[in-house]
Motif scaffolding. Structure first.
Motif, PDB file in Angstrom:
ATOM      1  N   ALA A  95     -17.668  18.670  76.135  1.00  0.00           N
ATOM      2  CA  ALA A  95     -16.795  19.823  76.410  1.00  0.00           C
ATOM      3  C   ALA A  95     -15.175  19.825  75.548  1.00  0.00           C
ATOM      4  O   ALA A  95     -14.920  18.466  75.423  1.00  0.00           O
ATOM      5  CB  ALA A  95     -16.384  20.095  77.889  1.00  0.00           C
ATOM      6  N   THR A  96     -14.550  20.765  75.336  1.00  0.00           N
ATOM      7  CA  THR A  96     -13.269  20.971  74.961  1.00  0.00           C
ATOM      8  C   THR A  96     -12.502  21.510  75.972  1.00  0.00           C
ATOM      9  O   THR A  96     -11.041  21.241  75.640  1.00  0.00           O
ATOM     10  CB  THR A  96     -13.278  21.521  73.329  1.00  0.00           C
ATOM     11  OG1 THR A  96     -13.443  23.021  73.746  1.00  0.00           O
ATOM     12  CG2 THR A  96     -14.083  20.944  72.375  1.00  0.00           C
ATOM     13  N   LEU A  97     -12.905  21.887  76.836  1.00  0.00           N
ATOM     14  CA  LEU A  97     -11.805  22.634  77.991  1.00  0.00           C
ATOM     15  C   LEU A  97     -12.033  21.929  79.290  1.00  0.00           C
ATOM     16  O   LEU A  97     -12.959  21.289  79.514  1.00  0.00           O
ATOM     17  CB  LEU A  97     -12.763  24.115  78.274  1.00  0.00           C
ATOM     18  CG  LEU A  97     -12.667  25.164  77.041  1.00  0.00           C
ATOM     19  CD1 LEU A  97     -13.299  26.145  77.371  1.00  0.00           C
ATOM     20  CD2 LEU A  97     -11.480  25.231  76.601  1.00  0.00           C
ATOM     21  N   PHE A  98     -10.882  21.977  80.056  1.00  0.00           N
ATOM     22  CA  PHE A  98     -10.831  21.660  81.316  1.00  0.00           C
ATOM     23  C   PHE A  98     -11.237  22.959  82.205  1.00  0.00           C
ATOM     24  O   PHE A  98     -10.884  23.976  81.963  1.00  0.00           O
ATOM     25  CB  PHE A  98      -9.416  21.310  81.886  1.00  0.00           C
ATOM     26  CG  PHE A  98      -8.948  20.025  81.105  1.00  0.00           C
ATOM     27  CD1 PHE A  98      -9.133  18.814  81.941  1.00  0.00           C
ATOM     28  CD2 PHE A  98      -8.348  19.907  79.825  1.00  0.00           C
ATOM     29  CE1 PHE A  98      -8.697  17.617  80.903  1.00  0.00           C
ATOM     30  CE2 PHE A  98      -7.669  19.123  79.451  1.00  0.00           C
ATOM     31  CZ  PHE A  98      -7.874  17.835  79.898  1.00  0.00           C
ATOM     32  N   VAL A  99     -11.989  22.814  83.101  1.00  0.00           N
ATOM     33  CA  VAL A  99     -12.174  23.969  83.868  1.00  0.00           C
ATOM     34  C   VAL A  99     -11.839  23.509  85.313  1.00  0.00           C
ATOM     35  O   VAL A  99     -12.391  22.382  85.940  1.00  0.00           O
ATOM     36  CB  VAL A  99     -13.771  24.410  84.273  1.00  0.00           C
ATOM     37  CG1 VAL A  99     -14.045  25.595  85.061  1.00  0.00           C
ATOM     38  CG2 VAL A  99     -14.131  24.607  82.606  1.00  0.00           C
ATOM     39  N   GLU A 100     -10.825  24.085  86.057  1.00  0.00           N
ATOM     40  CA  GLU A 100     -10.099  23.547  87.084  1.00  0.00           C
ATOM     41  C   GLU A 100     -10.136  24.661  88.294  1.00  0.00           C
ATOM     42  O   GLU A 100     -10.178  26.083  88.002  1.00  0.00           O
ATOM     43  CB  GLU A 100      -8.760  23.483  86.864  1.00  0.00           C
ATOM     44  CG  GLU A 100      -7.884  23.002  87.991  1.00  0.00           C
ATOM     45  CD  GLU A 100      -6.502  22.964  87.521  1.00  0.00           C
ATOM     46  OE1 GLU A 100      -5.509  22.309  88.395  1.00  0.00           O
ATOM     47  OE2 GLU A 100      -6.000  23.602  86.835  1.00  0.00           O
ATOM     48  N   ALA A 101     -10.416  24.262  89.423  1.00  0.00           N
ATOM     49  CA  ALA A 101     -10.375  25.407  90.664  1.00  0.00           C
ATOM     50  C   ALA A 101      -9.011  25.597  91.190  1.00  0.00           C
ATOM     51  O   ALA A 101      -8.277  24.556  91.139  1.00  0.00           O
ATOM     52  CB  ALA A 101     -11.094  24.533  91.983  1.00  0.00           C
ATOM     53  N   LEU A 102      -8.600  26.868  91.212  1.00  0.00           N
ATOM     54  CA  LEU A 102      -7.321  27.473  91.556  1.00  0.00           C
ATOM     55  C   LEU A 102      -7.261  27.637  93.035  1.00  0.00           C
ATOM     56  O   LEU A 102      -5.913  27.952  93.528  1.00  0.00           O
ATOM     57  CB  LEU A 102      -6.926  28.605  90.834  1.00  0.00           C
ATOM     58  CG  LEU A 102      -7.083  28.535  89.150  1.00  0.00           C
ATOM     59  CD1 LEU A 102      -6.726  30.194  88.890  1.00  0.00           C
ATOM     60  CD2 LEU A 102      -5.830  27.630  88.952  1.00  0.00           C
ATOM     61  N   GLU A 103      -8.158  27.516  93.811  1.00  0.00           N
ATOM     62  CA  GLU A 103      -8.526  27.759  95.200  1.00  0.00           C
ATOM     63  C   GLU A 103      -9.599  26.648  95.555  1.00  0.00           C
ATOM     64  O   GLU A 103     -10.440  26.464  94.856  1.00  0.00           O
ATOM     65  CB  GLU A 103      -8.637  29.052  95.762  1.00  0.00           C
ATOM     66  CG  GLU A 103      -7.920  30.196  95.180  1.00  0.00           C
ATOM     67  CD  GLU A 103      -8.254  31.500  95.410  1.00  0.00           C
ATOM     68  OE1 GLU A 103      -7.453  32.352  95.158  1.00  0.00           O
ATOM     69  OE2 GLU A 103      -9.628  31.807  95.667  1.00  0.00           O
ATOM     70  N   ASP A 104      -9.875  26.226  96.910  1.00  0.00           N
ATOM     71  CA  ASP A 104     -10.745  25.881  97.497  1.00  0.00           C
ATOM     72  C   ASP A 104     -11.855  27.017  97.233  1.00  0.00           C
ATOM     73  O   ASP A 104     -11.864  28.259  97.487  1.00  0.00           O
ATOM     74  CB  ASP A 104     -10.651  25.629  99.111  1.00  0.00           C
ATOM     75  CG  ASP A 104      -9.734  24.523  99.496  1.00  0.00           C
ATOM     76  OD1 ASP A 104      -9.474  23.793  98.512  1.00  0.00           O
ATOM     77  OD2 ASP A 104      -9.268  24.350 100.591  1.00  0.00           O
ATOM     78  N   SER A 105     -13.085  26.341  96.883  1.00  0.00           N
ATOM     79  CA  SER A 105     -13.999  27.323  96.219  1.00  0.00           C
ATOM     80  C   SER A 105     -15.470  26.907  96.680  1.00  0.00           C
ATOM     81  O   SER A 105     -15.608  25.591  96.841  1.00  0.00           O
ATOM     82  CB  SER A 105     -14.137  27.324  94.652  1.00  0.00           C
ATOM     83  OG  SER A 105     -12.751  27.796  94.400  1.00  0.00           O
ATOM     84  N   THR A 106     -16.394  27.808  96.310  1.00  0.00           N
ATOM     85  CA  THR A 106     -17.954  27.381  96.845  1.00  0.00           C
ATOM     86  C   THR A 106     -18.521  27.989  95.388  1.00  0.00           C
ATOM     87  O   THR A 106     -18.391  29.156  94.829  1.00  0.00           O
ATOM     88  CB  THR A 106     -18.543  28.207  97.884  1.00  0.00           C
ATOM     89  OG1 THR A 106     -17.663  27.783  98.830  1.00  0.00           O
ATOM     90  CG2 THR A 106     -19.733  27.795  97.959  1.00  0.00           C
ATOM     91  N   LEU A 107     -19.051  27.055  94.646  1.00  0.00           N
ATOM     92  CA  LEU A 107     -20.161  27.348  93.552  1.00  0.00           C
ATOM     93  C   LEU A 107     -21.610  27.221  94.024  1.00  0.00           C
ATOM     94  O   LEU A 107     -22.166  26.353  94.808  1.00  0.00           O
ATOM     95  CB  LEU A 107     -20.008  26.196  92.639  1.00  0.00           C
ATOM     96  CG  LEU A 107     -18.352  26.318  91.784  1.00  0.00           C
ATOM     97  CD1 LEU A 107     -18.341  25.256  90.835  1.00  0.00           C
ATOM     98  CD2 LEU A 107     -18.231  27.625  91.075  1.00  0.00           C
ATOM     99  N   LEU A 108     -22.521  28.065  93.134  1.00  0.00           N
ATOM    100  CA  LEU A 108     -24.004  27.935  92.862  1.00  0.00           C
ATOM    101  C   LEU A 108     -24.201  27.156  91.712  1.00  0.00           C
ATOM    102  O   LEU A 108     -23.567  27.806  90.789  1.00  0.00           O
ATOM    103  CB  LEU A 108     -24.502  29.056  93.063  1.00  0.00           C
ATOM    104  CG  LEU A 108     -24.690  29.947  94.472  1.00  0.00           C
ATOM    105  CD1 LEU A 108     -25.576  31.226  94.303  1.00  0.00           C
ATOM    106  CD2 LEU A 108     -24.825  28.842  95.572  1.00  0.00           C
TER     107      LEU A 108
END
Length: 197
Positions: A95-108
């Motif tokens: 990867a070349t990107l950071f992917v960051e949560a901006l809130e408490d989140s839920t992912l599938l």
């Protein structure tokens, strides 16, 4: 029976293709529900992006750091969107990107090693990802053109008209970074709009 938390994803898929009950169950079997804390990273430079991530709840941003250490936001994503370093996921390169949560989140989350073989068995699933990838590419191209052809105020107004609630959920400095301007300049734009409305 398919868990309630999966319904958003399957409704999203149903906009483009039709899946049988058996196919839905095959897909559901490889999904993990993952809670993500605010400020947690799900992708980072140097590591291959392992998942297709569908947002059930929450907000994320993708960004990179330039040689001077300045952050540049390339995607803001909220519920019913996919988020990851897609180039890394598709090409299996770091990867070349950071992917960051901006809130408490839920992912599938769906692992590359699970979802890609399944696409070979379920044509409709493969077609869904083809269409959704094309739409993401078209959106990215349209955004690049907007950055070149629209004023800063027009870009801000377009963002807020398409996603009205986003400015209340995402910090102003991140919206400014996404729109290619300083937070101070964005603040001036917002003040000007407020005075003229």
């Amino acid at each position: 029976m398919i868990p309630r938390e999966y319904q958003g994803l399957f409704s999203n898929i149903a906009r483009y293709v039709t899946l049988s009950q058996e196919e839905q169950e095959q897909i559901a079997a490889i999904i993990n529900i993952t809670p993500i804390k605010k400020r947690q990273f799900i992708d980072q430079p140097g590591y291959i992006s392992p998942y297709r991530n569908y947002i059930v709840k929450g907000a994320f941003r993708s960004f990179f750091l330039d040689k001077d250490g300045k952050e540049h936001t390339v995607q803001i994503a909220i519920e019913d969107w996919f988020v990851s370093d897609f180039y890394s996921y598709i090409t299996r390169t770091p990867a070349t990107l950071f992917v960051e949560a901006l809130e408490d989140s839920t992912l599938l989350q769906m692992k590359y090693e699970d979802i890609e073989p399944l696409c070979g068995k379920i044509h409709s699933l493969s077609e869904y990802f083809r269409v959704s990838t094309e739409k993401a590419f078209a959106y990215s191209r349209n955004r690049a053109l907007s950055n070149l052809s629209m004023t800063a105020e027009e870009r801000y107004l377009k963002l807020t008209s398409m996603y009205p609630g986003i400015v209340n959920r995402v910090p102003q400095r991140i919206i400014a970074s996404y729109l290619g301007m300083t937070p101070e300049f964005l603040s001036k734009i917002r003040k000007g709009i407020a005075q003229n409305s």
